[in-house]
Design a protein around this motif. Structure first.
Motif, PDB file in Angstrom:
ATOM      1  N   ASP A   1       0.814  -1.217   0.000  1.00 44.30           N
ATOM      2  CA  ASP A   1       0.000   0.000   0.000  1.00 44.30           C
ATOM      3  C   ASP A   1       0.850   1.272   0.000  1.00 44.30           C
ATOM      4  O   ASP A   1       0.335   2.378   0.123  1.00 44.30           O
ATOM      5  CB  ASP A   1      -0.968   0.008   1.183  1.00 44.30           C
ATOM      6  CG  ASP A   1      -0.260   0.049   2.537  1.00 44.30           C
ATOM      7  OD1 ASP A   1       0.981   0.089   2.568  1.00 44.30           O
ATOM      8  OD2 ASP A   1      -0.973   0.027   3.556  1.00 44.30           O
ATOM      9  N   GLY A   2       2.176   1.121  -0.123  1.00 44.63           N
ATOM     10  CA  GLY A   2       3.074   2.270  -0.191  1.00 44.63           C
ATOM     11  C   GLY A   2       3.699   2.675   1.131  1.00 44.63           C
ATOM     12  O   GLY A   2       4.555   3.558   1.173  1.00 44.63           O
ATOM     13  N   THR A   3       3.296   2.050   2.223  1.00 49.85           N
ATOM     14  CA  THR A   3       3.859   2.361   3.536  1.00 49.85           C
ATOM     15  C   THR A   3       5.317   1.921   3.601  1.00 49.85           C
ATOM     16  O   THR A   3       5.658   0.806   3.201  1.00 49.85           O
ATOM     17  CB  THR A   3       3.066   1.645   4.648  1.00 49.85           C
ATOM     18  OG1 THR A   3       1.699   2.006   4.548  1.00 49.85           O
ATOM     19  CG2 THR A   3       3.591   2.013   6.024  1.00 49.85           C
ATOM     20  N   ILE A   4       6.167   2.807   4.091  1.00 41.40           N
ATOM     21  CA  ILE A   4       7.592   2.503   4.240  1.00 41.40           C
ATOM     22  C   ILE A   4       7.869   2.135   5.696  1.00 41.40           C
ATOM     23  O   ILE A   4       7.528   2.883   6.609  1.00 41.40           O
ATOM     24  CB  ILE A   4       8.469   3.714   3.850  1.00 41.40           C
ATOM     25  CG1 ILE A   4       8.208   4.137   2.408  1.00 41.40           C
ATOM     26  CG2 ILE A   4       9.944   3.407   4.094  1.00 41.40           C
ATOM     27  CD1 ILE A   4       8.743   3.207   1.367  1.00 41.40           C
ATOM     28  N   TRP A   5       8.486   0.984   5.912  1.00 33.28           N
ATOM     29  CA  TRP A   5       8.862   0.517   7.235  1.00 33.28           C
ATOM     30  C   TRP A   5      10.377   0.519   7.339  1.00 33.28           C
ATOM     31  O   TRP A   5      11.064   0.011   6.451  1.00 33.28           O
ATOM     32  CB  TRP A   5       8.351  -0.898   7.470  1.00 33.28           C
ATOM     33  CG  TRP A   5       6.862  -0.986   7.529  1.00 33.28           C
ATOM     34  CD1 TRP A   5       6.019  -1.165   6.472  1.00 33.28           C
ATOM     35  CD2 TRP A   5       6.041  -0.890   8.680  1.00 33.28           C
ATOM     36  NE1 TRP A   5       4.722  -1.192   6.910  1.00 33.28           N
ATOM     37  CE2 TRP A   5       4.710  -1.023   8.262  1.00 33.28           C
ATOM     38  CE3 TRP A   5       6.308  -0.709  10.040  1.00 33.28           C
ATOM     39  CZ2 TRP A   5       3.637  -0.981   9.144  1.00 33.28           C
ATOM     40  CZ3 TRP A   5       5.240  -0.672  10.917  1.00 33.28           C
ATOM     41  CH2 TRP A   5       3.927  -0.809  10.473  1.00 33.28           C
ATOM     42  N   LYS A   6      10.904   1.073   8.403  1.00 32.92           N
ATOM     43  CA  LYS A   6      12.342   1.092   8.647  1.00 32.92           C
ATOM     44  C   LYS A   6      12.732  -0.201   9.363  1.00 32.92           C
ATOM     45  O   LYS A   6      12.090  -0.603  10.334  1.00 32.92           O
ATOM     46  CB  LYS A   6      12.708   2.299   9.510  1.00 32.92           C
ATOM     47  CG  LYS A   6      14.173   2.398   9.816  1.00 32.92           C
ATOM     48  CD  LYS A   6      14.455   3.609  10.688  1.00 32.92           C
ATOM     49  CE  LYS A   6      15.916   3.645  11.078  1.00 32.92           C
ATOM     50  NZ  LYS A   6      16.190   4.718  12.031  1.00 32.92           N
ATOM     51  N   VAL A   7      13.786  -0.845   8.899  1.00 38.84           N
ATOM     52  CA  VAL A   7      14.270  -2.071   9.525  1.00 38.84           C
ATOM     53  C   VAL A   7      15.161  -1.698  10.707  1.00 38.84           C
ATOM     54  O   VAL A   7      16.143  -0.988  10.557  1.00 38.84           O
ATOM     55  CB  VAL A   7      15.045  -2.943   8.509  1.00 38.84           C
ATOM     56  CG1 VAL A   7      15.675  -4.140   9.196  1.00 38.84           C
ATOM     57  CG2 VAL A   7      14.122  -3.397   7.387  1.00 38.84           C
TER      58      VAL A   7
END
Length: 129
Positions: free
Chosen positions: A102-108
């Protein structure tokens, strides 16, 4: 040496059935000032992407899944734990972001892998927004 191909295939099947497709992103490592690397990198340039990777996200606490894979202190820093299919070897320390469908960016925040021999069966990432 044991062949774990059947377990890799099982991971792909289960993640494909229950997961969603995400993009794993590797960011550039060029520092803004090479004499002061502690100041960080210039922007967040994506230098490599692994698109269409099957991934399942789970809560970091509650059930034993997260507790048996990582230290509790790491789990406190994560909003979710992402279980991803192995798309290439030795990616666990290179992936910096996960882009959701959905375009959400998650930081690892942290990463580990299930690699009983030479073959990676599963990547495990602690992620936060």
């Amino acid at each position: 040496m044991a062949d774990h191909a059947e377990f890799v295939q099982l991971a792909f099947e289960l993640l494909g059935e229950e997961g969603r497709l995400v993009t794993l992103q590797v960011l550039g490592t060029n520092t803004s000032d090479s004499t002061k690397p502690w100041k960080g990198v210039e922007g967040s340039d994506v230098v490599m992407e692994y698109p269409s990777v099957s991934c399942v996200t789970v809560a970091p606490i509650g059930k034993d899944l997260g507790i048996v894979t990582v230290d509790r202190e790491l789990l406190k820093r994560s909003q979710k734990v992402a279980l991803c299919a192995p798309v290439a070897e030795a990616l666990e320390d290179k992936i910096a972001r996960i882009k959701d469908s959905d375009g959400t960016i998650w930081k690892v925040i942290w990463s580990q892998c299930l690699r009983p021999a030479e073959q990676t069966i599963l990547y495990i990432f602690g992620i936060t927004r």
